[in-house]
Scaffold this motif. Structure first.
Motif, short mmCIF file in Angstrom:
data_model
loop_
_atom_site.label_atom_id
_atom_site.label_comp_id
_atom_site.label_asym_id
_atom_site.label_seq_id
_atom_site.Cartn_x
_atom_site.Cartn_y
_atom_site.Cartn_z
N GLN A 167 -4.36 3.93 5.75
CA GLN A 167 -5.68 4.56 5.68
C GLN A 167 -6.76 3.61 6.22
O GLN A 167 -7.64 4.02 6.99
N ALA A 168 -6.65 2.34 5.83
CA ALA A 168 -7.65 1.36 6.29
C ALA A 168 -7.59 1.22 7.81
O ALA A 168 -8.63 1.11 8.48
N VAL A 191 4.27 -7.35 -3.19
CA VAL A 191 3.77 -6.19 -3.94
C VAL A 191 4.64 -5.88 -5.14
O VAL A 191 5.86 -6.11 -5.10
N PRO A 192 4.04 -5.35 -6.23
CA PRO A 192 4.88 -4.80 -7.28
C PRO A 192 5.68 -3.65 -6.67
O PRO A 192 5.10 -2.81 -5.96
N ASP A 227 -6.34 -7.55 3.63
CA ASP A 227 -7.37 -7.12 2.67
C ASP A 227 -6.98 -5.80 2.00
O ASP A 227 -7.12 -5.65 0.78
N ALA A 228 -6.49 -4.83 2.79
CA ALA A 228 -6.14 -3.52 2.22
C ALA A 228 -4.96 -3.67 1.27
O ALA A 228 -4.89 -2.99 0.23
N SER A 229 -4.01 -4.54 1.58
CA SER A 229 -2.86 -4.74 0.68
C SER A 229 -3.33 -5.25 -0.67
O SER A 229 -2.90 -4.78 -1.73
N VAL A 230 -4.22 -6.24 -0.63
CA VAL A 230 -4.69 -6.84 -1.88
C VAL A 230 -5.52 -5.82 -2.67
O VAL A 230 -5.36 -5.68 -3.89
N ASP A 231 -6.37 -5.07 -1.98
CA ASP A 231 -7.15 -4.02 -2.66
C ASP A 231 -6.25 -3.01 -3.34
O ASP A 231 -6.61 -2.43 -4.36
N ALA A 232 -5.08 -2.77 -2.75
CA ALA A 232 -4.17 -1.76 -3.29
C ALA A 232 -3.20 -2.33 -4.33
O ALA A 232 -2.29 -1.64 -4.76
N GLY A 233 -3.34 -3.63 -4.66
CA GLY A 233 -2.54 -4.17 -5.75
C GLY A 233 -1.51 -5.21 -5.36
O GLY A 233 -0.71 -5.64 -6.20
N GLU A 290 2.07 2.99 -2.45
CA GLU A 290 0.61 3.02 -2.54
C GLU A 290 0.00 2.01 -1.54
O GLU A 290 -0.93 2.31 -0.81
N VAL A 291 0.57 0.80 -1.52
CA VAL A 291 0.05 -0.23 -0.62
C VAL A 291 0.21 0.22 0.84
O VAL A 291 -0.72 0.13 1.65
#
Ligand code: GLA
Length: 387
Positions: free
Chosen positions: A362-363, A348-349, A323-329, A355-356
């Motif tokens: 953090q999550a 990920v890009p 979930d945190a990966s997707v929230d971060a892009g 950032e991810v």
């Protein structure tokens, strides 16, 4: 953690240089989870992380095994190797010698020193890497010729799986050993576990500005406990009730009507995961071939949902990583491997990778989980002789 460090450990332990050093990689599976023992499809890549085995043959039947990741030297006769003995990590070494002998190859005792960079207990197949590095060494040292071709490597896969199933007593399906012995640089390995057909699928994410992030959640993971075996047994029971040899034979069209005959909702959900997951492997291969990475990301997310809700092998740490990966892009993410802990992957890009990683950390912190360990990987090569 290199050929040189394994050789140095060999020398300090056994008092002479090893005959050679062999290595094999860990793996992450892109998609196709718990499909291998259902004669299905899966799509692993070899990791850049490898296990190194410095090995010399012996003229007797003694096995002496030491590892930089563990205390002490394990010593036993090849005649004493049996189901459950030796226990622990040494089973993955002794089991391979045993399995090759059972298969009719003339092998003997060994001195073995192991050092590896595949994270342990992270669901990244450190045990298969160890089996396959040792298997590669035995093949060369006893002149078995098993590294010569994909076909002969398949025979070594079979021996390494037998070692794991019979001596280490983990009822796993063979994907990990296939990745460690058959994967190639820059490709995902499409593995058909029904007929053992393999195909190398180009996977060069960097050319598209993408990267593959592995997130080791550090949540405990083990395949020798009952959960993995229970999933496998449920799949076999579902196949029996459906009157098919394996769940591979169940089509996705009309799936719900077909599954309605099963004796419980639990079996329906288990079977639904396997059948739809096999289709998702084809979806990912299609997306890789056409360069449709948005689609690829969606399929990864569908796969995760299926493992979380139908197969029930995820844990809160894995769901949080996804979930945190997707929230971060991230374009998509899923847990990978056997489940109940271990690692997740995120597509990920490349420019957003840091950032991810930060947002996932953090999550984890916010939820009171231990810090995850995440790193970027690209598809690497199979077992080989190093020196
Ligand atoms: C573990 C097993 C494999 C496979 C995966 C799940 O890694 O070793 O054989 O079943 O779990 O896809």
């Amino acid at each position: 953690m290199s050929p040189a460090s394994a050789a140095a450990l060999f020398e300090t332990t056994f008092g002479c240089a090893p005959e050679g050093v062999w290595s094999a990689p860990g793996r992450v599976n892109i998609v196709g989870e718990h499909t291998d023992y259902n004669a299905g499809l899966c799509l692993p890549i070899a990791l850049p992380h490898r296990t190194y085995a410095a090995v010399s043959p012996r003229h007797d039947r003694l096995l002496r095994i030491v590892s930089a990741q563990s205390e002490g030297v394990v010593e036993l006769s090849l005649d004493d190797v049996r189901p459950g003995h030796p226990g622990g990590w040494a089973a993955y070494v002794a089991g391979v010698v045993w399995a090759l002998e059972q298969a009719g190859y003339a092998v003997g005792g060994l001195d073995v020193a192991v050092d590896g960079s595949v994270p342990l207990g992270a669901g990244l197949s450190s045990s298969a890497a160890l089996e396959c590095a040792v298997g590669a060494a035995i093949s060369d040292l006893f002149g078995l010729g098993l590294l010569q071709s994909p076909t002969s490597r398949r025979d070594l896969v079979t021996a390494c799986v037998a070692a794991e199933n019979t001596i280490a007593q983990a009822p796993t399906g063979g994907m990990d050993q296939s990745a460690a012995l058959l994967a190639t640089v820059g490709h995902a390995l499409l593995l058909d576990c029904r007929d053992h057909h393999t195909e190398q699928i180009p996977m060069t994410l960097d050319k598209q500005g993408l990267a593959l992030l592995v997130i080791d959640t550090r949540a405990e993971h083990a395949l020798v406990d009952g959960q993995y075996a229970e999933r496998r047994a449920s799949c076999e029971q579902a196949a029996r009730e459906l009157g098919v040899a394996t769940l591979r034979e169940v089509a996705t069209s009309g799936l719900e009507e077909r599954l309605a005959v099963l004796s419980s909702d639990l079996l329906r959900r288990r079977a639904r995961h396997v059948v739809t997951e096999i289709a998702r492997v084809q979806g990912v291969v299609g997306a890789l071939r056409s360069g449709d990475f948005a689609r690829l990301g969606e399929v990864l997310l569908d796969s995760h949902a299926s493992m979380r809700d139908d197969f029930e092998i995820s844990v809160p740490e894995l769901d949080t990583a996804v979930d945190a990966s997707v929230d971060a892009g991230a374009l998509g993410a899923r847990m990978t491997g056997g489940g109940f802990g271990g690692s997740a992957i995120a597509l990920v890009p490349a420019a957003r990778a840091d950032e991810v990683r930060g947002r996932v950390a953090q999550a984890f912190h916010d939820k009171g989980f231990g810090a995850p360990h995440s790193f970027l990987v690209s598809p690497s090569g199979a077992a080989r002789r190093e020196t």
